[in-house]
Write a protein that holds these residues in place. Structure first.
Motif, PDB file in Angstrom:
ATOM      1  N   PHE A  39      47.402  45.803  36.690  1.00 52.17           N
ATOM      2  CA  PHE A  39      47.348  46.085  35.253  1.00 52.17           C
ATOM      3  C   PHE A  39      47.623  44.831  34.423  1.00 52.17           C
ATOM      4  O   PHE A  39      47.017  44.630  33.369  1.00 52.17           O
ATOM      5  CB  PHE A  39      48.380  47.158  34.891  1.00 52.17           C
ATOM      6  N   TRP A  40      48.534  43.995  34.897  1.00 53.07           N
ATOM      7  CA  TRP A  40      48.917  42.791  34.161  1.00 53.07           C
ATOM      8  C   TRP A  40      47.750  41.818  34.062  1.00 53.07           C
ATOM      9  O   TRP A  40      47.520  41.191  33.022  1.00 53.07           O
ATOM     10  CB  TRP A  40      50.096  42.147  34.877  1.00 53.07           C
ATOM     11  N   LYS A  41      46.985  41.709  35.135  1.00 53.97           N
ATOM     12  CA  LYS A  41      45.872  40.754  35.165  1.00 53.97           C
ATOM     13  C   LYS A  41      44.660  41.261  34.389  1.00 53.97           C
ATOM     14  O   LYS A  41      44.013  40.496  33.655  1.00 53.97           O
ATOM     15  CB  LYS A  41      45.469  40.476  36.612  1.00 53.97           C
ATOM     16  N   ARG A  42      44.366  42.566  34.519  1.00 59.01           N
ATOM     17  CA  ARG A  42      43.126  43.091  33.943  1.00 59.01           C
ATOM     18  C   ARG A  42      43.334  43.856  32.642  1.00 59.01           C
ATOM     19  O   ARG A  42      42.383  44.038  31.869  1.00 59.01           O
ATOM     20  CB  ARG A  42      42.437  44.017  34.953  1.00 59.01           C
ATOM     21  N   GLY A  43      44.550  44.330  32.396  1.00 58.76           N
ATOM     22  CA  GLY A  43      44.779  45.221  31.265  1.00 58.76           C
ATOM     23  C   GLY A  43      44.557  46.665  31.672  1.00 58.76           C
ATOM     24  O   GLY A  43      43.944  46.952  32.718  1.00 58.76           O
ATOM     25  N   TYR A  44      45.037  47.579  30.869  1.00 59.83           N
ATOM     26  CA  TYR A  44      44.970  48.998  31.220  1.00 59.83           C
ATOM     27  C   TYR A  44      43.530  49.498  31.326  1.00 59.83           C
ATOM     28  O   TYR A  44      43.141  50.094  32.327  1.00 59.83           O
ATOM     29  CB  TYR A  44      45.736  49.824  30.186  1.00 59.83           C
ATOM     30  N   GLU A  45      42.744  49.275  30.293  1.00 62.17           N
ATOM     31  CA  GLU A  45      41.391  49.841  30.258  1.00 62.17           C
ATOM     32  C   GLU A  45      40.519  49.284  31.369  1.00 62.17           C
ATOM     33  O   GLU A  45      39.725  50.012  31.975  1.00 62.17           O
ATOM     34  CB  GLU A  45      40.740  49.578  28.894  1.00 62.17           C
ATOM     35  N   ALA A  46      40.617  47.990  31.636  1.00 67.97           N
ATOM     36  CA  ALA A  46      39.730  47.345  32.613  1.00 67.97           C
ATOM     37  C   ALA A  46      40.152  47.590  34.055  1.00 67.97           C
ATOM     38  O   ALA A  46      39.386  47.293  34.980  1.00 67.97           O
ATOM     39  CB  ALA A  46      39.656  45.844  32.346  1.00 67.97           C
ATOM     40  N   THR A  47      41.344  48.115  34.255  1.00 66.84           N
ATOM     41  CA  THR A  47      41.811  48.395  35.619  1.00 66.84           C
ATOM     42  C   THR A  47      41.339  49.775  36.046  1.00 66.84           C
ATOM     43  O   THR A  47      41.624  50.771  35.382  1.00 66.84           O
ATOM     44  CB  THR A  47      43.348  48.338  35.697  1.00 66.84           C
ATOM     45  N   SER A  48      40.616  49.820  37.139  1.00 69.64           N
ATOM     46  CA  SER A  48      40.094  51.094  37.644  1.00 69.64           C
ATOM     47  C   SER A  48      40.955  51.595  38.794  1.00 69.64           C
ATOM     48  O   SER A  48      41.767  50.854  39.363  1.00 69.64           O
ATOM     49  CB  SER A  48      38.655  50.903  38.141  1.00 69.64           C
ATOM     50  N   ILE A  49      40.770  52.852  39.121  1.00 68.48           N
ATOM     51  CA  ILE A  49      41.462  53.401  40.288  1.00 68.48           C
ATOM     52  C   ILE A  49      41.044  52.638  41.543  1.00 68.48           C
ATOM     53  O   ILE A  49      41.855  52.390  42.437  1.00 68.48           O
ATOM     54  CB  ILE A  49      41.156  54.910  40.441  1.00 68.48           C
ATOM     55  N   ARG A  50      39.782  52.206  41.586  1.00 61.94           N
ATOM     56  CA  ARG A  50      39.325  51.401  42.719  1.00 61.94           C
ATOM     57  C   ARG A  50      40.132  50.101  42.813  1.00 61.94           C
ATOM     58  O   ARG A  50      40.509  49.672  43.909  1.00 61.94           O
ATOM     59  CB  ARG A  50      37.837  51.094  42.582  1.00 61.94           C
ATOM     60  N   ASP A  51      40.408  49.474  41.666  1.00 62.24           N
ATOM     61  CA  ASP A  51      41.229  48.258  41.652  1.00 62.24           C
ATOM     62  C   ASP A  51      42.631  48.558  42.193  1.00 62.24           C
ATOM     63  O   ASP A  51      43.197  47.757  42.956  1.00 62.24           O
ATOM     64  CB  ASP A  51      41.356  47.707  40.234  1.00 62.24           C
ATOM     65  N   LEU A  52      43.187  49.675  41.786  1.00 66.30           N
ATOM     66  CA  LEU A  52      44.537  50.044  42.228  1.00 66.30           C
ATOM     67  C   LEU A  52      44.562  50.348  43.724  1.00 66.30           C
ATOM     68  O   LEU A  52      45.515  49.992  44.417  1.00 66.30           O
ATOM     69  CB  LEU A  52      45.043  51.246  41.427  1.00 66.30           C
ATOM     70  N   ILE A  53      43.516  51.003  44.210  1.00 65.89           N
ATOM     71  CA  ILE A  53      43.420  51.272  45.641  1.00 65.89           C
ATOM     72  C   ILE A  53      43.367  49.963  46.417  1.00 65.89           C
ATOM     73  O   ILE A  53      44.081  49.764  47.410  1.00 65.89           O
ATOM     74  CB  ILE A  53      42.166  52.131  45.944  1.00 65.89           C
ATOM     75  N   SER A  54      42.546  49.031  45.928  1.00 68.56           N
ATOM     76  CA  SER A  54      42.415  47.737  46.595  1.00 68.56           C
ATOM     77  C   SER A  54      43.725  46.954  46.517  1.00 68.56           C
ATOM     78  O   SER A  54      44.154  46.339  47.494  1.00 68.56           O
ATOM     79  CB  SER A  54      41.282  46.935  45.943  1.00 68.56           C
ATOM     80  N   GLY A  55      44.367  46.978  45.361  1.00 69.29           N
ATOM     81  CA  GLY A  55      45.571  46.190  45.165  1.00 69.29           C
ATOM     82  C   GLY A  55      46.782  46.719  45.907  1.00 69.29           C
ATOM     83  O   GLY A  55      47.597  45.942  46.420  1.00 69.29           O
ATOM     84  N   THR A  56      46.918  48.041  45.956  1.00 72.13           N
ATOM     85  CA  THR A  56      48.102  48.643  46.585  1.00 72.13           C
ATOM     86  C   THR A  56      47.920  48.931  48.064  1.00 72.13           C
ATOM     87  O   THR A  56      48.901  49.068  48.798  1.00 72.13           O
ATOM     88  CB  THR A  56      48.472  49.963  45.883  1.00 72.13           C
ATOM     89  N   GLY A  57      46.667  49.055  48.497  1.00 66.77           N
ATOM     90  CA  GLY A  57      46.418  49.398  49.894  1.00 66.77           C
ATOM     91  C   GLY A  57      46.527  50.880  50.185  1.00 66.77           C
ATOM     92  O   GLY A  57      46.417  51.297  51.344  1.00 66.77           O
ATOM     93  N   LEU A  58      46.743  51.700  49.140  1.00 71.12           N
ATOM     94  CA  LEU A  58      46.824  53.147  49.331  1.00 71.12           C
ATOM     95  C   LEU A  58      45.473  53.787  49.059  1.00 71.12           C
ATOM     96  O   LEU A  58      44.621  53.216  48.382  1.00 71.12           O
ATOM     97  CB  LEU A  58      47.868  53.758  48.388  1.00 71.12           C
ATOM     98  N   THR A  59      45.307  54.976  49.550  1.00 75.27           N
ATOM     99  CA  THR A  59      44.111  55.740  49.227  1.00 75.27           C
ATOM    100  C   THR A  59      44.271  56.347  47.841  1.00 75.27           C
ATOM    101  O   THR A  59      45.382  56.443  47.307  1.00 75.27           O
ATOM    102  CB  THR A  59      43.890  56.884  50.227  1.00 75.27           C
ATOM    103  N   GLY A  60      43.156  56.760  47.259  1.00 76.25           N
ATOM    104  CA  GLY A  60      43.225  57.404  45.957  1.00 76.25           C
ATOM    105  C   GLY A  60      44.101  58.639  45.987  1.00 76.25           C
ATOM    106  O   GLY A  60      44.882  58.888  45.070  1.00 76.25           O
ATOM    107  N   ALA A  61      43.972  59.416  47.070  1.00 76.12           N
ATOM    108  CA  ALA A  61      44.770  60.645  47.190  1.00 76.12           C
ATOM    109  C   ALA A  61      46.260  60.327  47.244  1.00 76.12           C
ATOM    110  O   ALA A  61      47.078  61.005  46.619  1.00 76.12           O
ATOM    111  CB  ALA A  61      44.345  61.417  48.433  1.00 76.12           C
ATOM    112  N   SER A  62      46.617  59.282  47.982  1.00 77.48           N
ATOM    113  CA  SER A  62      48.029  58.905  48.087  1.00 77.48           C
ATOM    114  C   SER A  62      48.578  58.446  46.738  1.00 77.48           C
ATOM    115  O   SER A  62      49.716  58.770  46.375  1.00 77.48           O
ATOM    116  CB  SER A  62      48.200  57.790  49.118  1.00 77.48           C
ATOM    117  N   LEU A  63      47.778  57.693  45.993  1.00 78.71           N
ATOM    118  CA  LEU A  63      48.210  57.244  44.666  1.00 78.71           C
ATOM    119  C   LEU A  63      48.451  58.432  43.744  1.00 78.71           C
ATOM    120  O   LEU A  63      49.487  58.511  43.066  1.00 78.71           O
ATOM    121  CB  LEU A  63      47.152  56.325  44.054  1.00 78.71           C
ATOM    122  N   TYR A  64      47.490  59.345  43.717  1.00 79.42           N
ATOM    123  CA  TYR A  64      47.634  60.512  42.844  1.00 79.42           C
ATOM    124  C   TYR A  64      48.816  61.381  43.262  1.00 79.42           C
ATOM    125  O   TYR A  64      49.569  61.870  42.416  1.00 79.42           O
ATOM    126  CB  TYR A  64      46.341  61.343  42.855  1.00 79.42           C
TER     127      TYR A  64
END
Length: 202
Positions: free
Chosen positions: A20-45
């Motif tokens: 979020f810090w690098k891209r900002g809230y709007e530009a950060t996608s769930i795909r970015d978060l999955i890639s960055g955290t190493g978790l699956t979308g389901a695990s994040l949610y």
């Protein structure tokens, strides 16, 4: 009894902060978060909720790990030194920020808070916390003689908060050491200014 989480929550929040810090809230996608955290979308949610909830948790994590930690450390110093140490660290962080990411809290204040009352309240509360640190330091400094009494403590604290916000915004678009150091040095000098008489007898 629920299953224990199979990941380090703090490490995940650290990774989310970076996204979020690098891209900002709007530009950060769930795909970015999955890639960055190493978790699956389901695990994040399941662990944090939707994107907005993840951002709120990441912002809270950033505040405590950065701003909260700095305030706690500076509170142990003498009041005038505490204020200067706070700003010197801000200058160092700002001038070493090669990606010009700025402060995540200030970014949230500009990018997200105006559109979301919940985030606006959250950001405002952190700004009040910072202002409270400045106010407490100024009051103590005025009591021990290390800070001028020519202005009310609350005015000086609010001025310092404004200087902090300005420096963090300037650092994103014009990270000029002379500019940023000059702004901070002037603000710190105001704390030491000798009170002048309001009028001169004739």
């Amino acid at each position: 009894m629920g299953r224990p989480r199979e990941f380090d929550e703090e490490a995940v929040l650290d990774a989310a902060v970076q996204c979020f810090w690098k891209r900002g809230y709007e530009a950060t996608s769930i795909r970015d978060l999955i890639s960055g955290t190493g978790l699956t979308g389901a695990s994040l949610y399941n662990a944090f909720g939707d994107k907005q909830a993840i951002y709120r948790r990441a912002l809270d994590h950033y505040v405590e790990a950065s701003i909260g930690e700095r305030i706690r450390r500076c509170e142990s110093m003498e009041p005038r030194a505490a204020i200067e140490a706070f700003f010197r660290e801000i200058l160092t962080r700002s001038l070493k920020d090669e990606e010009c990411k700025g402060c995540m809290l200030v970014n949230a204040a500009l990018d997200v808070a105006p559109e979301d009352p919940g985030f606006r309240t959250a950001v405002a509360n952190v700004l009040r916390r910072i202002e409270g640190f400045f106010l407490c330091s100024v009051e103590k400094g005025q009591a021990d003689g290390s800070i001028t009494t020519s202005r009310p403590a609350v005015d000086l604290a609010r001025h310092l908060l404004g200087v902090l916000m300005g420096v963090r915004v300037l650092a994103r678009v014009r990270p000029d050491p002379d500019l940023l150091v000059g702004v901070v040095d002037t603000a710190l000098a105001l704390l030491d200014r000798v009170a002048l008489p309001s009028s001169t007898a004739t």
